[in-house]
Write a protein that holds these residues in place. Structure first.
Motif, PDB file in Angstrom:
ATOM      1  N   ARG A 105      95.573  50.390   5.927  1.00  0.00           N
ATOM      2  CA  ARG A 105      95.963  50.044   4.554  1.00  0.00           C
ATOM      3  C   ARG A 105      95.719  48.566   4.310  1.00  0.00           C
ATOM      4  N   ASN A 106      95.751  48.198   3.032  1.00  0.00           N
ATOM      5  CA  ASN A 106      95.779  46.782   2.687  1.00  0.00           C
ATOM      6  C   ASN A 106      96.998  46.554   1.797  1.00  0.00           C
ATOM      7  N   THR A 107      97.951  45.799   2.280  1.00  0.00           N
ATOM      8  CA  THR A 107      99.206  45.594   1.548  1.00  0.00           C
ATOM      9  C   THR A 107      99.250  44.233   0.833  1.00  0.00           C
ATOM     10  N   THR A 114     104.191  42.169  -6.206  1.00  0.00           N
ATOM     11  CA  THR A 114     105.658  42.258  -6.090  1.00  0.00           C
ATOM     12  C   THR A 114     106.257  40.859  -6.129  1.00  0.00           C
ATOM     13  N   ASN A 115     105.592  39.925  -5.481  1.00  0.00           N
ATOM     14  CA  ASN A 115     106.053  38.534  -5.493  1.00  0.00           C
ATOM     15  C   ASN A 115     106.024  37.963  -6.916  1.00  0.00           C
ATOM     16  N   LEU A 116     104.971  38.301  -7.653  1.00  0.00           N
ATOM     17  CA  LEU A 116     104.847  37.802  -9.030  1.00  0.00           C
ATOM     18  C   LEU A 116     105.999  38.325  -9.903  1.00  0.00           C
ATOM     19  N   TYR A 117     106.254  39.647  -9.836  1.00  0.00           N
ATOM     20  CA  TYR A 117     107.333  40.207 -10.666  1.00  0.00           C
ATOM     21  C   TYR A 117     108.716  39.749 -10.173  1.00  0.00           C
ATOM     22  N   ASP A 118     108.817  39.465  -8.882  1.00  0.00           N
ATOM     23  CA  ASP A 118     110.094  38.976  -8.357  1.00  0.00           C
ATOM     24  C   ASP A 118     110.434  37.622  -8.986  1.00  0.00           C
ATOM     25  N   LYS A 119     109.405  36.761  -9.087  1.00  0.00           N
ATOM     26  CA  LYS A 119     109.651  35.409  -9.614  1.00  0.00           C
ATOM     27  C   LYS A 119     109.650  35.387 -11.145  1.00  0.00           C
ATOM     28  N   ILE A 120     108.783  36.223 -11.744  1.00  0.00           N
ATOM     29  CA  ILE A 120     108.655  36.226 -13.224  1.00  0.00           C
ATOM     30  C   ILE A 120     108.817  37.685 -13.687  1.00  0.00           C
ATOM     31  N   PRO A 121     110.039  38.180 -13.772  1.00  0.00           N
ATOM     32  CA  PRO A 121     110.237  39.606 -14.075  1.00  0.00           C
ATOM     33  C   PRO A 121     109.626  40.026 -15.416  1.00  0.00           C
ATOM     34  N   LEU A 250     103.527  36.622   1.452  1.00  0.00           N
ATOM     35  CA  LEU A 250     103.568  36.921   2.887  1.00  0.00           C
ATOM     36  C   LEU A 250     104.702  37.905   3.196  1.00  0.00           C
ATOM     37  N   LEU A 251     105.860  37.657   2.582  1.00  0.00           N
ATOM     38  CA  LEU A 251     107.033  38.484   2.900  1.00  0.00           C
ATOM     39  C   LEU A 251     106.895  39.883   2.304  1.00  0.00           C
ATOM     40  N   TYR A 252     106.452  39.959   1.065  1.00  0.00           N
ATOM     41  CA  TYR A 252     106.349  41.274   0.424  1.00  0.00           C
ATOM     42  C   TYR A 252     105.217  42.125   0.995  1.00  0.00           C
ATOM     43  N   GLN A 253     104.121  41.489   1.455  1.00  0.00           N
ATOM     44  CA  GLN A 253     103.051  42.305   2.027  1.00  0.00           C
ATOM     45  C   GLN A 253     103.505  42.960   3.331  1.00  0.00           C
ATOM     46  N   ALA A 254     104.556  42.387   3.948  1.00  0.00           N
ATOM     47  CA  ALA A 254     105.035  42.919   5.234  1.00  0.00           C
ATOM     48  C   ALA A 254     105.943  44.138   5.065  1.00  0.00           C
ATOM     49  N   CYS A 255     106.485  44.335   3.854  1.00  0.00           N
ATOM     50  CA  CYS A 255     107.540  45.352   3.676  1.00  0.00           C
ATOM     51  C   CYS A 255     107.070  46.774   3.974  1.00  0.00           C
ATOM     52  N   SER A 256     105.926  47.177   3.424  1.00  0.00           N
ATOM     53  CA  SER A 256     105.581  48.599   3.549  1.00  0.00           C
ATOM     54  C   SER A 256     105.180  48.957   4.977  1.00  0.00           C
ATOM     55  N   GLY A 257     104.556  48.018   5.707  1.00  0.00           N
ATOM     56  CA  GLY A 257     104.251  48.277   7.119  1.00  0.00           C
ATOM     57  C   GLY A 257     105.541  48.474   7.897  1.00  0.00           C
ATOM     58  N   THR A 271     117.826  34.391   2.489  1.00  0.00           N
ATOM     59  CA  THR A 271     118.074  34.051   3.903  1.00  0.00           C
ATOM     60  C   THR A 271     116.806  34.224   4.723  1.00  0.00           C
ATOM     61  N   LEU A 272     116.044  35.286   4.420  1.00  0.00           N
ATOM     62  CA  LEU A 272     114.768  35.478   5.132  1.00  0.00           C
ATOM     63  C   LEU A 272     113.813  34.337   4.788  1.00  0.00           C
ATOM     64  N   ARG A 273     113.727  34.013   3.504  1.00  0.00           N
ATOM     65  CA  ARG A 273     112.859  32.893   3.105  1.00  0.00           C
ATOM     66  C   ARG A 273     113.229  31.625   3.875  1.00  0.00           C
ATOM     67  N   ALA A 274     114.519  31.342   3.966  1.00  0.00           N
ATOM     68  CA  ALA A 274     114.970  30.126   4.665  1.00  0.00           C
ATOM     69  C   ALA A 274     114.610  30.214   6.153  1.00  0.00           C
ATOM     70  N   HIS A 275     114.731  31.410   6.717  1.00  0.00           N
ATOM     71  CA  HIS A 275     114.419  31.616   8.140  1.00  0.00           C
ATOM     72  C   HIS A 275     112.934  31.331   8.403  1.00  0.00           C
ATOM     73  N   VAL A 276     112.076  31.775   7.513  1.00  0.00           N
ATOM     74  CA  VAL A 276     110.635  31.534   7.694  1.00  0.00           C
ATOM     75  C   VAL A 276     110.304  30.082   7.353  1.00  0.00           C
ATOM     76  N   LEU A 277     110.928  29.586   6.294  1.00  0.00           N
ATOM     77  CA  LEU A 277     110.669  28.189   5.897  1.00  0.00           C
ATOM     78  C   LEU A 277     111.003  27.207   7.012  1.00  0.00           C
ATOM     79  N   ALA A 278     112.037  27.498   7.775  1.00  0.00           N
ATOM     80  CA  ALA A 278     112.445  26.601   8.863  1.00  0.00           C
ATOM     81  C   ALA A 278     111.313  26.443   9.870  1.00  0.00           C
TER      82      ALA A 278
END
Ligand code: ATR
Length: 286
Positions: A105-107, A114-121, A250-257, A271-278
């Motif tokens: 697949r290509n996610t 999904t990232n776009l709608y998350d930030k700009i619903p 990056l985070l949303y492409q990982a969800c379906s896998g 919290t996940l964003r902060a974990h990766v950002l660190a």
């Protein structure tokens, strides 16, 4: 993290692989949901790819992500290529079926949108033209997402115009190619501007474009996430434009896998964003 002898094993195949952030994402979720699983980085030279993927399958892997330089080569290795991966011409996620056959697949398209709608619903694709800088793999995923959502016109601007032409030929949709030195003209009336080039990444020059011609309703989407605040994002904020950063893709492409391999639909949280950002303080993309 405790794992048993029957834990579900997945991983990411690339070469080199040290730069990958995916283990940090998937192992965070495995911990969060208390799942008996593990996700490992796998450094695989291109010449071994054809042997490694069937071997991992025989070892009981539930699936794997695939990154540079293997995304195109695995098209010939899996048994089924899903329609989006076929359109993009690249696979980033493999799911091992119960009969051990492999679905590719290509996610990235899903991650982008999904990232776009998350930030700009309230983003409305039909509201006006989109501008896409870049014509590589990430740009193609963004192009498919924008076209499928219904942008009336997609203006592709790439340093190498022949690559932009190839992208246009491989996709259906109202795609217009503009040359690199027409990049500011391309912004006129644009409602969304996407940077899918390497420009703005740590160690790279900035994307040199003046956003002054954009209307205040325009959105800037930079898929670069190291650093998160690229020069383009900073300029957009100065001009009071709405911004979508690249980490969410990056985070949303990982969800379906993750869901296919481990059976739980994971959430993208602050919290996940902060974990990766660190971990993003060190300069390495992807
Ligand atoms: P990815 O898989 O992340 O999309 P890629 O396929 O290597 O990576 O694509 C990189 C993109 O960044 C391309 O659009 C590339 O433009 P070219 O097709 O002309 O190479 C763009 N890019 C890289 N360096 C650039 C630079 N210095 N100026 C303008 N564009 C650049």
């Amino acid at each position: 993290m405790e794992i048993s002898g029957s834990c579900a094993v997945a991983g990411i195949i690339g070469w080199p692989i040290e730069h990958t952030r995916s283990p940090r994402v998937h192992n965070y979720w495995l911990n969060q949901y208390g799942l008996d699983g593990v996700y490992v980085p796998l450094s695989v030279e291109p010449r071994y790819l054809e042997k490694v993927i069937p071997s991992l399958t025989q070892c009981g892997f539930v699936g794997m992500n695939v990154t540079i330089p293997h995304k195109e080569n695995v098209l010939d290795i899996v048994d089924i290529v899903d329609p989006i991966a076929q359109r993009i011409g690249a696979i980033n996620t493999i799911v091992v079926q119960p009969d051990k056959s492999l679905v590719g697949r290509n996610t990235d398209v899903e991650g982008f949108i999904t990232n776009l709608y998350d930030k700009i619903p309230d983003w409305n694709a039909a509201s006006g033209p989109a501008v896409l800088f870049g014509a590589g793999g990430a740009a193609k995923a963004a192009a498919v997402a924008l076209i499928d959502e219904g942008v009336p016109e997609l203006r592709v601007v790439n340093r190498s115009e022949d690559k932009a032409q190839k992208l246009r030929e491989s996709l259906n949709g109202n795609i217009v190619i503009l040359s690199w030195n027409q990049r500011e003209k391309a912004l006129v009336d644009a409602k969304i501007v996407v940077n899918a080039t390497s420009l703005g990444m740590d160690g790279w020059p900035a994307l040199d474009v003046n956003l002054g011609r954009l209307s205040s309703a325009a959105i800037i989407y930079d898929i670069v996430y190291v650093p998160l605040e690229t020069p383009l994002v900073i300029q957009a904020r100065t001009n009071n434009l709405r911004v979508v950063d690249g980490l969410g893709m990056l985070l949303y492409q990982a969800c379906s896998g993750f869901e296919s391999w481990f059976g739980v639909k994971p959430e993208v949280t602050e919290t996940l964003r902060a974990h990766v950002l660190a971990d993003l303080k060190t300069p390495k993309q992807k």
